[in-house]
Design a protein around this motif. Structure first.
Motif, PDB file in Angstrom:
ATOM      1  N   THR A 204       0.827  -1.203   0.000  1.00 61.39           N
ATOM      2  CA  THR A 204       0.000   0.000   0.000  1.00 61.39           C
ATOM      3  C   THR A 204       0.866   1.259   0.000  1.00 61.39           C
ATOM      4  N   ASN A 206       0.534   4.568   1.297  1.00 61.97           N
ATOM      5  CA  ASN A 206      -0.362   5.214   2.248  1.00 61.97           C
ATOM      6  C   ASN A 206      -0.500   6.709   1.975  1.00 61.97           C
ATOM      7  N   ASN A 245      -4.049   9.161   3.381  1.00 65.60           N
ATOM      8  CA  ASN A 245      -5.004   8.105   3.736  1.00 65.60           C
ATOM      9  C   ASN A 245      -5.388   7.223   2.549  1.00 65.60           C
ATOM     10  N   THR A 247      -5.451   3.662   0.483  1.00 66.64           N
ATOM     11  CA  THR A 247      -5.577   2.293   0.983  1.00 66.64           C
ATOM     12  C   THR A 247      -5.225   1.242  -0.062  1.00 66.64           C
TER      13      THR A 247
END
Length: 530
Positions: A204, A206, A245, A247
């Protein structure tokens, strides 16, 4: 629709069939109500088509990972090469619904308006406007340009700031109320740019924050609404793009409008990732970048007005081929020869595992008596021979053989990625090491750099992993991460003490007494020499 230039076109004229009026503004004589579908489009050019068809791929090492980079002009493929030369390419980056649109009906033979400006709103993906047969209609989204009847549209300019996204389009010549009006394809005036960061292994992404090294965008521009040309004005600024944020394994920044100077030469497109851990967070690990390792420089290229570009970055995990195979890059810190790492149970306090520290018996000094976590560490004499063979300090900057390793702050749980450390000669390449006759040193001058391609296999790498010390409390537990390394030996010095190496950017020395009890210093690196 592209702008249509008609030679010898008759002036706008009245039509015998009057259509009901339903928009603002006044027209003389008979007029027609026309409804267009709308979308947005992008101009084509030979340069950008070629770049999009064959994007240049660059490969470099950055943030401890291999990075593949392409810069592409974003668009969907045109139906054919012939159409690509003449048709604008539709793409959807802006929701036109509800947009205010200014409309100007003009005579294409003179470029002069035949009525005052109309103010319209996109509703249901459509625009309704009043026009006249033989005329064309110019549509503009942006600051409101005023034009009364009889004004030459080609002379109208309007000031636009870099925070706006002006768009323009021109209809075909109006022939009748029943003609196929087609779709109005609004063309952007300014440039759009974004960064797309993704991983090759599915980890990921982020977050990231990146800023252009150079001032790419002017503060404002005076835009000619007729042909979308403009003259820049005001100061220039860098462009920052950020994602939070995220994902998934791909993080895509929103497009940012920039006002590029059409007269600017081609230049390097260089991006600076933010320092102090804000640059990029991948797989939960923040890459702690510094001024020497946060610059990503792409090939020289020219950004064009009205086009949009993606800086596509694909990062691959670093191969820690030269990392010491015995180094425990597992975020575990040990007291000397403890059987479990510091923080078993509660990572913020002392724990039962640390009570497994090997207590050095009276008379046990200068003996290789580690039997637990330090039993495979080098002896005190071997540590001196490593120093005697020379020390290379790696400041972590980008380039060949850049290493990467992750630490975790026990007070916050925050992961960080670092690149600095030390390169030491492998013992099989130190003459006399096995026999114990190699030169032994208790200190060594440090040389900045990395092994060359010719001798890289003769070295191994140890990261600057820092140490734990809770003398100042648990919130200030972790020290010198990324700046210094403390490497324990298996040799005891005297009760409660052990020999060790300490290395930082300016010095490398052999320590006699690393105290594990009086100041609660509870971690250094467990390592076994390659």
């Amino acid at each position: 629709m592209g702008m249509v230039a008609l030679i010898g076109m008759a002036s706008c004229s009245n039509d015998d069939n009057q259509i009901a009026q339903g928009t603002t503004g006044e027209l003389e004589g008979t007029d027609m109500e026309l409804t267009f579908s709308v979308n947005e489009s992008q101009d084509e050019s030979v340069f950008t088509r070629a770049m999009a068809d064959e994007p240049q791929t660059e490969r470099q090492t950055f943030m401890g990972m291999e990075v593949e980079t392409t810069v592409t002009e974003d668009k969907t493929g045109a139906p054919s090469a012939a159409e690509a030369r003449t048709r604008a390419t539709v793409y959807n980056t802006v929701d036109l619904e509800g947009k205010t649109v200014y409309a100007f009906v003009y005579d294409p033979s003179t470029n002069k308006t035949v009525a005052a400006r109309q103010t319209l709103t996109v509703t249901g993906g459509k625009l309704t406007v009043r026009g006249k047969r033989g005329c064309q209609i110019l549509f503009y989204i942006g600051n409101a340009p005023y034009a009364s009847k009889g004004v030459d549209l080609s002379a109208i300019t309007v000031s636009q700031s870099s925070s706006t996204d002006p768009m323009q389009c021109v209809s075909d010549v109006i022939t009748s109320a029943n003609q196929d009006l087609g779709t109005l394809s609004f063309k952007h005036v300014f440039t759009k740019i974004r960064v797309v960061l993704k991983t090759s292994d599915g980890r990921t992404v982020n977050a990231f924050k990146v800023t252009s090294k150079d001032a790419l965008s002017s503060q404002s521009a005076s835009v000619n609404i007729f042909d979308r040309s403009y003259i820049v004005s005001g100061s220039k600024s860098t462009v920052s793009l950020e994602v939070k944020n995220n994902t998934t394994s791909t993080a895509t920044a929103d497009y940012k409008n920039i006002i590029v100077d059409p007269s600017q030469p081609e230049k390097e497109l260089s991006m600076l990732f933010a320092e102090d851990g804000q640059g990029a967070t991948i797989g939960g690990s923040r890459n702690m970048l510094t001024k020497v390792n946060n610059l990503l420089t792409l090939k020289t290229r020219k950004l064009l007005p009205g086009h949009r570009y993606s800086i596509n970055l694909t990062v691959k995990p670093a191969t820690e081929e030269y990392m010491n195979s015995g180094f425990r890059a597992d975020k575990n810190f040990y007291q000397w020869d403890a059987y479990e790492p510091y923080g078993v149970g509660d990572p913020h306090t002392w724990s039962a595992g640390n009570s497994g520290i090997h207590k050095v018996p009276a008379g046990g000094q200068n003996q290789d008596i580690a039997t637990q976590s330090c039993k495979d560490c080098p002896s005190a004499d071997e540590a001196k021979m490593y120093l005697g063979a020379g020390v290379l300090i790696d400041d972590g900057h980008t380039g060949a053989y850049q290493q990467a390793y992750i630490t975790t702050d026990p007070a916050t749980g925050e992961k960080r990625t670092y690149h600095g450390g030390v390169w030491l000669k492998k013992k099989q390449y130190i003459p006399g090491f096995a026999a114990g006759t190699a030169p032994k040193a208790t200190s060594a001058a440090v040389t900045n750099g990395r092994p060359t391609a010719e001798n890289i296999n003769e070295y191994f790498f140890l990261p600057f992993y820092g140490f734990y010390d809770n003398t100042s409390g648990l919130t200030n537990l972790y020290h010198s991460y990324g700046a210094a390394g403390y490497f324990m030996s298996k040799t005891a010095n005297e009760t409660g003490y052990a020999y060790y190496l300490t290395i930082n950017s300016t010095s490398a020395r052999f320590g006699r007494a690393l105290n594990w009890t009086s100041n609660d210093l509870c971690s250094t690196t467990i390592w076994s020499a390659d």
